[in-house]
Write a protein that holds these residues in place. Structure first.
Motif, short mmCIF file in Angstrom:
data_model
loop_
_atom_site.label_atom_id
_atom_site.label_comp_id
_atom_site.label_asym_id
_atom_site.label_seq_id
_atom_site.Cartn_x
_atom_site.Cartn_y
_atom_site.Cartn_z
N ASN A 143 5.69 -8.54 -2.36
CA ASN A 143 4.82 -9.62 -1.89
C ASN A 143 5.32 -10.23 -0.59
N ASN A 144 6.20 -9.51 0.09
CA ASN A 144 6.77 -10.09 1.31
C ASN A 144 6.81 -9.08 2.45
N MET A 145 5.73 -8.30 2.58
CA MET A 145 5.69 -7.32 3.65
C MET A 145 5.31 -7.99 4.97
N SER A 146 5.41 -7.23 6.05
CA SER A 146 5.19 -7.77 7.39
C SER A 146 3.83 -8.45 7.51
N LYS A 147 3.83 -9.61 8.14
CA LYS A 147 2.59 -10.36 8.32
C LYS A 147 1.72 -9.76 9.43
N TYR A 148 2.26 -8.77 10.15
CA TYR A 148 1.51 -8.15 11.23
C TYR A 148 0.79 -6.87 10.80
N LEU A 149 0.83 -6.54 9.53
CA LEU A 149 0.25 -5.29 9.06
C LEU A 149 -1.25 -5.22 9.35
N GLU A 150 -1.66 -4.10 9.91
CA GLU A 150 -3.07 -3.83 10.18
C GLU A 150 -3.59 -2.67 9.33
N VAL A 151 -2.75 -1.70 9.06
CA VAL A 151 -3.13 -0.52 8.28
C VAL A 151 -2.11 -0.32 7.17
N VAL A 152 -2.57 -0.32 5.91
CA VAL A 152 -1.70 -0.08 4.75
C VAL A 152 -2.32 1.05 3.93
N ILE A 153 -1.69 2.22 3.96
CA ILE A 153 -2.16 3.38 3.21
C ILE A 153 -1.05 3.84 2.28
N LEU A 154 -1.21 3.56 0.99
CA LEU A 154 -0.23 3.95 -0.03
C LEU A 154 -0.85 4.92 -1.02
N ARG A 155 -1.91 5.56 -0.64
CA ARG A 155 -2.72 6.42 -1.49
C ARG A 155 -1.92 7.59 -2.07
N LYS A 158 2.82 6.93 -6.96
CA LYS A 158 2.99 6.49 -8.34
C LYS A 158 3.33 5.00 -8.40
N PHE A 159 2.80 4.24 -7.48
CA PHE A 159 3.05 2.80 -7.46
C PHE A 159 2.36 2.16 -8.67
N GLU A 160 3.00 1.14 -9.23
CA GLU A 160 2.48 0.46 -10.41
C GLU A 160 2.58 -1.05 -10.23
N LEU A 176 -7.07 -1.02 4.10
CA LEU A 176 -6.23 -1.14 2.92
C LEU A 176 -6.63 -0.03 1.95
N ASP A 177 -5.70 0.90 1.70
CA ASP A 177 -5.97 2.04 0.82
C ASP A 177 -4.83 2.16 -0.20
N LEU A 178 -5.12 1.76 -1.45
CA LEU A 178 -4.15 1.82 -2.53
C LEU A 178 -4.62 2.79 -3.62
N ALA A 179 -5.54 3.68 -3.30
CA ALA A 179 -6.19 4.54 -4.28
C ALA A 179 -5.22 5.55 -4.90
N HIS A 180 -5.58 6.01 -6.12
CA HIS A 180 -4.86 7.06 -6.83
C HIS A 180 -3.38 6.70 -7.05
N ASN A 181 -3.18 5.55 -7.68
CA ASN A 181 -1.86 5.13 -8.11
C ASN A 181 -1.94 4.69 -9.57
N THR A 232 -11.92 -1.03 6.06
CA THR A 232 -11.99 -0.26 4.82
C THR A 232 -11.11 -0.87 3.74
N ILE A 233 -11.62 -0.93 2.50
CA ILE A 233 -10.83 -1.30 1.32
C ILE A 233 -11.09 -0.25 0.24
N ASP A 234 -10.01 0.42 -0.21
CA ASP A 234 -10.14 1.46 -1.24
C ASP A 234 -9.07 1.21 -2.31
N LEU A 235 -9.52 0.79 -3.50
CA LEU A 235 -8.63 0.54 -4.63
C LEU A 235 -8.95 1.47 -5.79
N SER A 236 -9.61 2.57 -5.53
CA SER A 236 -10.12 3.45 -6.57
C SER A 236 -9.02 4.19 -7.32
#
Length: 427
Positions: A143-155, A158-160, A176-181, A232-236
């Motif tokens: 919960n303390n990542m860079s405040k300048y983030l523009e693109v976050v792709i963790l697709r 195995k993040f939980e 923001l792409d957190l899909a398939h975790n 884009t927002i992908d939480l699928s």
């Protein structure tokens, strides 16, 4: 001083200037790589299995700024960008990586790297782009990542754990792409502050150059160009539950929204009608119910829609936009009707509307139910006996009916009682 002497003096001065500049530039090029950064990257390489030998330059070149996928700042000589996408790398990211203090771009897309990398990356205070897609990374998202983030792709990792609320407070976030975790919990119920997804008059993003990053739009992969104009927002494909926050649909500049294959419940908030730039919406394979909001018919840019495999009911809102989609966009909702599905019967529409109003206004509680029954009984009682008191003939008929019922009950009782006494006497 003669003209020839002046010319000679000028020539010698220029010669010394250019000679000194070349020597200076040569020395700078030799010292371009920051030694601390070079050592950190060398530690990373030593812990890797690079079967394709794509990082051979990391051994043959002394200057780390000349290594494959490594980019440095021309002034400070610090490493600012790492693009090691699709390099067939295996291994883990060392904790020493957190000392790469000036990194603003990292892409490790499509490798076989593993470990709890996000705790390390959260130390990079200037990070603007992070792409870790298609690896074996695990752990929770800090919960303390860079405040300048523009693109976050963790697709496709195995993040939980839950989605940190901080991600929806990043004012410059555009993708923001957190899909398939394996993410669980609910979508944060907070007041979002993603300015670049909310405001039409937005400032130019901090990221000044394109990059090779996968983007998933309209249900398919388009290209690997980083488009700074897309939101884009992908939480699928996670395990996210709970209701969809109405705040999510206030991000009016979002063009692609994918929440499919989760455990979401509740109805679609009516605020979705304000997402005037929405081009792709996928809410399929959840547990959503209720009617499709009427104002979805006003989403004129919508070109991909999937609401299948939910519990939606009622009539699909009439509008050329929603009727233009195929049956597959609505399949798996037994109580849903209207074009392009089967026609709705008026009875079904009325029942669904009543049920929807009850859900919106709140179902009747037991106290209200009992109160209504009591009032109904009192009204019926007063109505009956008031009529008996008012009409003489009705009153006489009512009394004769009571007398007849009394006589029949008395005779039946006495016969039963005598039979009982006779059986007792015989015994």
């Amino acid at each position: 001083m003669t003209f020839l002497s002046q010319f000679s003096l000028l020539f010698l001065s220029l010669f010394y200037v250019f000679t000194f500049q070349n020597i200076l530039c040569s020395n700078l090029s030799q010292l371009r790589c920051n030694e601390k950064d070079r050592q950190i990257l060398q530690i990373f390489k030593e812990g890797l299995i690079n079967s394709s030998n794509n990082l051979i330059s990391w051994s043959t070149q002394q200057d780390c700024c000349q290594w494959q996928g490594v980019y440095c700042d021309n002034t400070s000589s610090r490493v600012t960008k790492l693009d090691l996408s699709y390099q067939s790398l295996q291994g883990s990211v060392p904790h020493a990586w957190k000392k790469l203090e000036y990194l603003f771009f990292i892409s490790l897309w499509n490798n076989n790297l593993f470990g709890e990398v996000l705790e390390i990356l959260s130390c990079w205070r200037y990070l603007e782009v992070i792409n870790l897609e298609k690896n074996e990374f695990f752990g929770v998202i800090p919960n303390n990542m860079s405040k300048y983030l523009e693109v976050v792709i963790l697709r496709s990792n195995k993040f939980e754990g839950s989605i940190p609320s901080q991600l929806f407070l990043l004012s410059a976030l555009i993708h923001l792409d957190l899909a398939h975790n394996k993410l669980s919990g609910s979508i944060p119920q907070i007041t979002y502050n993603i300015t670049d997804m909310m405001v039409d008059n937005y400032s130019t993003p901090l990221l000044a150059e394109d990059g090779n990053i996968d983007f998933y739009q309209k249900g398919q992969v388009y290209d690997r160009e980083l488009d700074l104009d897309r939101r884009t927002i992908d939480l699928s494909a996670n395990k996210i539950s709970g209701e969809i926050p109405s705040e999510l649909f206030r991000l009016i500049r979002v063009q692609t929204l994918n929440l499919s294959y989760n455990h979401l419940t509740g109805t679609i908030p009516k605020t979705i009608g304000g997402m005037k730039n929405l081009e792709s919406l996928d809410l399929s394979n959840n547990k959503l119910f209720g009617e499709i909001p009427e104002n979805m018919a006003t989403l004129t840019f919508l070109s991909y829609l999937n609401l299948s495999c939910n519990n939606f009911s009622g009539q699909i809102p009439i509008g050329t936009q929603l009727q233009s989609f195929s049956v597959s966009s609505y399949d798996g909702n037994p109580e849903l009707c209207g074009d392009p599905l089967k026609k709705c019967s008026m009875k079904k529409i009325d029942v669904n509307r009543i049920e929807q109003r009850m859900k919106e206004d709140g179902e009747f509680d037991e106290e209200s139910l009992y109160l209504g029954m009591g009032v109904g009984f009192a009204v019926g009682f007063c109505g009956l006996f008031g009529s008996l008191l008012s009409f003489r003939k009705w009153r006489h008929k009512y009394y004769r009916l009571l007398n007849r019922m009394y006589d029949q009950l008395y005779v039946t009782y006495m016969l039963k009682f005598n039979n009982f006494l006779n059986r007792e006497a015989l015994q």
